[in-house]
Design a protein around this motif. Structure first.
Motif, PDB file in Angstrom:
ATOM      1  N   THR A 185       0.859  -1.180   0.000  1.00  0.00           N
ATOM      2  CA  THR A 185       0.000   0.000   0.000  1.00  0.00           C
ATOM      3  C   THR A 185       0.894   1.229   0.000  1.00  0.00           C
ATOM      4  O   THR A 185       1.781   1.357   0.853  1.00  0.00           O
ATOM      5  N   GLY A 186       0.678   2.116  -0.964  1.00  0.00           N
ATOM      6  CA  GLY A 186       1.509   3.312  -1.041  1.00  0.00           C
ATOM      7  C   GLY A 186       1.355   4.009  -2.377  1.00  0.00           C
ATOM      8  O   GLY A 186       0.341   3.869  -3.059  1.00  0.00           O
ATOM      9  N   SER A 187       2.388   4.721  -2.770  1.00  0.00           N
ATOM     10  CA  SER A 187       2.333   5.521  -3.990  1.00  0.00           C
ATOM     11  C   SER A 187       2.522   4.643  -5.227  1.00  0.00           C
ATOM     12  O   SER A 187       3.097   3.554  -5.171  1.00  0.00           O
ATOM     13  N   THR A 188       2.061   5.157  -6.360  1.00  0.00           N
ATOM     14  CA  THR A 188       2.191   4.434  -7.621  1.00  0.00           C
ATOM     15  C   THR A 188       3.657   4.237  -7.989  1.00  0.00           C
ATOM     16  O   THR A 188       4.047   3.164  -8.467  1.00  0.00           O
ATOM     17  N   ASP A 189       4.483   5.257  -7.766  1.00  0.00           N
ATOM     18  CA  ASP A 189       5.905   5.159  -8.130  1.00  0.00           C
ATOM     19  C   ASP A 189       6.606   4.048  -7.348  1.00  0.00           C
ATOM     20  O   ASP A 189       7.359   3.251  -7.923  1.00  0.00           O
ATOM     21  N   ILE A 190       6.367   3.984  -6.043  1.00  0.00           N
ATOM     22  CA  ILE A 190       6.992   2.927  -5.239  1.00  0.00           C
ATOM     23  C   ILE A 190       6.363   1.578  -5.569  1.00  0.00           C
ATOM     24  O   ILE A 190       7.049   0.547  -5.585  1.00  0.00           O
ATOM     25  N   GLY A 191       5.076   1.583  -5.876  1.00  0.00           N
ATOM     26  CA  GLY A 191       4.411   0.341  -6.272  1.00  0.00           C
ATOM     27  C   GLY A 191       5.064  -0.291  -7.490  1.00  0.00           C
ATOM     28  O   GLY A 191       5.195  -1.515  -7.578  1.00  0.00           O
ATOM     29  N   LEU A 207      -1.416  -4.527  -5.284  1.00  0.00           N
ATOM     30  CA  LEU A 207      -0.974  -3.143  -5.128  1.00  0.00           C
ATOM     31  C   LEU A 207      -2.172  -2.261  -4.796  1.00  0.00           C
ATOM     32  O   LEU A 207      -3.117  -2.172  -5.586  1.00  0.00           O
ATOM     33  N   GLU A 208      -2.132  -1.643  -3.643  1.00  0.00           N
ATOM     34  CA  GLU A 208      -3.164  -0.685  -3.233  1.00  0.00           C
ATOM     35  C   GLU A 208      -2.543   0.698  -3.296  1.00  0.00           C
ATOM     36  O   GLU A 208      -1.797   1.095  -2.408  1.00  0.00           O
ATOM     37  N   LEU A 209      -2.837   1.420  -4.369  1.00  0.00           N
ATOM     38  CA  LEU A 209      -2.150   2.677  -4.645  1.00  0.00           C
ATOM     39  C   LEU A 209      -3.092   3.851  -4.370  1.00  0.00           C
ATOM     40  O   LEU A 209      -3.702   3.919  -3.338  1.00  0.00           O
ATOM     41  N   GLY A 210      -3.206   4.784  -5.279  1.00  0.00           N
ATOM     42  CA  GLY A 210      -4.045   5.948  -4.988  1.00  0.00           C
ATOM     43  C   GLY A 210      -4.537   6.575  -6.270  1.00  0.00           C
ATOM     44  O   GLY A 210      -5.192   5.932  -7.069  1.00  0.00           O
ATOM     45  N   GLY A 211      -4.187   7.821  -6.474  1.00  0.00           N
ATOM     46  CA  GLY A 211      -4.637   8.514  -7.664  1.00  0.00           C
ATOM     47  C   GLY A 211      -5.564   9.659  -7.321  1.00  0.00           C
ATOM     48  O   GLY A 211      -5.771  10.004  -6.155  1.00  0.00           O
ATOM     49  N   LYS A 212      -6.125  10.246  -8.358  1.00  0.00           N
ATOM     50  CA  LYS A 212      -6.938  11.442  -8.187  1.00  0.00           C
ATOM     51  C   LYS A 212      -8.415  11.060  -8.253  1.00  0.00           C
ATOM     52  O   LYS A 212      -8.986  10.894  -9.328  1.00  0.00           O
ATOM     53  N   PHE A 404     -12.000  -4.456  -1.732  1.00  0.00           N
ATOM     54  CA  PHE A 404     -11.355  -3.143  -1.814  1.00  0.00           C
ATOM     55  C   PHE A 404     -10.114  -3.251  -2.672  1.00  0.00           C
ATOM     56  O   PHE A 404      -9.269  -4.125  -2.471  1.00  0.00           O
ATOM     57  N   GLY A 405      -9.984  -2.349  -3.634  1.00  0.00           N
ATOM     58  CA  GLY A 405      -8.801  -2.338  -4.476  1.00  0.00           C
ATOM     59  C   GLY A 405      -8.934  -1.319  -5.581  1.00  0.00           C
ATOM     60  O   GLY A 405      -9.989  -0.723  -5.793  1.00  0.00           O
ATOM     61  N   GLY A 406      -7.834  -1.112  -6.300  1.00  0.00           N
ATOM     62  CA  GLY A 406      -7.813  -0.140  -7.378  1.00  0.00           C
ATOM     63  C   GLY A 406      -7.917  -0.796  -8.735  1.00  0.00           C
ATOM     64  O   GLY A 406      -8.161  -1.997  -8.867  1.00  0.00           O
ATOM     65  N   ILE A 407      -7.700   0.025  -9.761  1.00  0.00           N
ATOM     66  CA  ILE A 407      -7.730  -0.452 -11.138  1.00  0.00           C
ATOM     67  C   ILE A 407      -6.725   0.367 -11.934  1.00  0.00           C
ATOM     68  O   ILE A 407      -6.670   1.596 -11.800  1.00  0.00           O
ATOM     69  N   SER A 410      -4.236   2.953 -10.158  1.00  0.00           N
ATOM     70  CA  SER A 410      -4.616   3.027  -8.744  1.00  0.00           C
ATOM     71  C   SER A 410      -4.507   1.689  -8.029  1.00  0.00           C
ATOM     72  O   SER A 410      -4.850   1.586  -6.857  1.00  0.00           O
ATOM     73  N   GLY A 411      -4.014   0.666  -8.737  1.00  0.00           N
ATOM     74  CA  GLY A 411      -3.755  -0.598  -8.052  1.00  0.00           C
ATOM     75  C   GLY A 411      -4.213  -1.809  -8.810  1.00  0.00           C
ATOM     76  O   GLY A 411      -4.811  -1.722  -9.879  1.00  0.00           O
TER      77      GLY A 411
END
Length: 460
Positions: A185-191, A207-212, A404-407, A410-411
């Motif tokens: 869980t963290g930033s896209t770059d580190i992911g 990968l649980e990332l983030g985004g806008k 729970f997760g991104g796409i 975002s993960g």
């Protein structure tokens, strides 16, 4: 770290399918640990942030952690049962099923913004699935990370959970271990770096990332109610939430009253923000990163509206701002904000919103405050996001029965509840032949009966 990993691999080899009672015993101890040391956890996280509103730690970390533990404890007996699957008519009376088997040793990399919940959530799923777990805590929450290591060592039976602390080099070495699964869980770059390290061992990753994450306040939705829900999600943890609303669309019919409503609601929610009630930025690096986004936007022509009556900064407490006139060439519209600033756009046509969201990288979350069923349907079918909360913000993450997760950026992958159990399990397919099998009809030598059977099986 490598010695612990080798030891856990050996334990997983010797006990490849831990009994339900053992898994539940670990979960029970985790819950006991949190309940007995709630105040110590609050104080450690507060120290790391310089100020973290205690109730935010309780409601956003301790409560969901206990809820996740209890949910798994109550449901593990049903999750672990093999799932029966149908068999084609041509293979009856055989049977088919899927058995969920522990993967072995799981690695979990925890971020700094919610260091308890984003450790406990994946730990619970991995333990429920019968795995041994190694957890790399964030170096940016040293007080809590050390406390968490001490508590796990005290409360959890040996051989189940090992907490690793250290800097970025330790984290890189951790990600390079040949785990059976890694959740980051963290930033896209580190992911991307974690995924690259894991690929060398063919280790699967979640990968649980983030985004806008976009938010829409639709025409006809009560404005003050919408702003309350918006600012709750945006200013929780001072915006340092991967699910926080990142930019906002407001119908132009609300344009005149929107900013004044935001000011009124913000001061009502945080009446004494300098002394209490409002969380600080985690460290100087994050404060400066957020400030750089604001400076860049201001230089390129954006207007800022402070929401608090007294908007002078105090320590690392960053007062919130509405950002008007943001453009795509500004860093604040290119990077995840992860702070208490919110770009706002006024729209006339819902088509504008659909087009804007679809042109951007797929976000972790999307929020719609609307009573328009057609707008809801269009957003659900025409846009992609990891998850959605309708007529509120961020609360879909608290539902244990929802994955729970991104796409995309975002993960990838899901956890929480049964999806977490399945993420950390191998779904083993089992086909069991009947003693009255008809499969010998297709054995060689192939004669007229075999060819007739094939024509029947093939159909027209």
């Amino acid at each position: 770290m490598e010695q612990v990993f080798s030891h856990f691999k050996q334990l997983a080899f010797e006990q490849s399918y831990p009994a339900i009672q053992e898994r539940r015993r670990v979960l029970k101890q985790l819950k006991k640990m949190l309940l007995k040391h709630e105040q110590s956890i609050i104080e450690a996280i507060d120290k790391d942030f310089s100020y973290r509103e205690p109730f935010e730690t309780q409601i956003a970390e301790i409560f969901p952690s206990i809820k996740a533990i209890q949910h798994a404890y109550n449901n593990i007996t049903s999750w672990i049962q093999p799932e029966k699957r149908k068999v084609s008519i041509w293979f009856k009376p055989a049977s088919a099923s899927v058995m969920f088997q522990p993967l072995g040793v799981v690695g979990i990399i925890v971020p700094w913004n919610y260091p308890l919940y984003l450790a406990i959530g994946p730990i619970v799923a991995a333990i429920a699935a019968g795995n041994r777990v190694m957890v790399k805590m964030s170096e940016f929450t040293p007080s809590f990370s050390q406390l968490f290591a001490e508590l796990c060592d005290k409360y959890i039976a040996k051989g189940w959970i090992s907490v690793v602390n250290g800097d970025a080099e330790v984290a890189a070495n951790f990600a390079a271990l040949p785990f059976d699964h890694i959740l980051f869980t963290g930033s896209t770059d580190i992911g991307k770096k974690v995924m690259a390290a894991a690929s060398k061992n063919l280790t699967p990753v979640t990968l649980e990332l983030g985004g806008k994450s976009p938010t829409i306040i639709d025409e006809g939705y009560p404005l003050e109610k919408a702003v309350e829900k918006l600012l709750f999600g945006k200013l929780l943890n001072s915006g340092q939430t991967c699910l926080a609303p990142d930019y906002l669309f407001v119908h132009q019919s609300h344009q005149e009253e929107f900013v004044n409503t935001c000011k009124s609601v913000a001061n009502r929610l945080y009446p004494d923000w300098k002394r209490s009630n409002y969380t600080a930025m985690i460290n100087n690096k994050q404060w400066e990163r957020h400030q750089a986004l604001l400076d860049d936007a201001k230089e390129k022509g954006a207007d800022f509206v402070p929401l608090f009556c007294n908007s002078e900064t105090t320590g690392r407490k960053q007062p919130p701002h509405i950002v008007l006139g943001a453009t795509d060439d500004m860093l604040i519209m290119q990077q995840e904000i992860f702070g208490p600033s919110l770009p706002v756009f006024f729209f006339d046509s819902f088509d504008e919103i659909i087009k804007s969201i679809k042109q951007r990288p797929r976000p972790l979350a999307l929020y719609l405050l609307s009573n328009d069923k057609n707008h809801f349907h269009r957003l659900m079918t025409e846009t992609h996001s990891g998850g959605v909360t309708v007529n509120d913000t961020i609360l879909h993450v608290s539902q244990e029965n929802l994955p729970f997760g991104g796409i995309g950026p975002s993960g990838m992958g899901h956890y929480h509840g049964v999806e977490g159990f399945k993420t950390f399990s191998h779904a083993k397919s089992i086909f069991k032949q009947s003693r009255f099998a008809s499969s010998k009809l297709i054995y060689p030598p192939y004669g007229k009966l075999s060819k007739l059977l094939y024509r029947l099986m093939r159909g027209r």
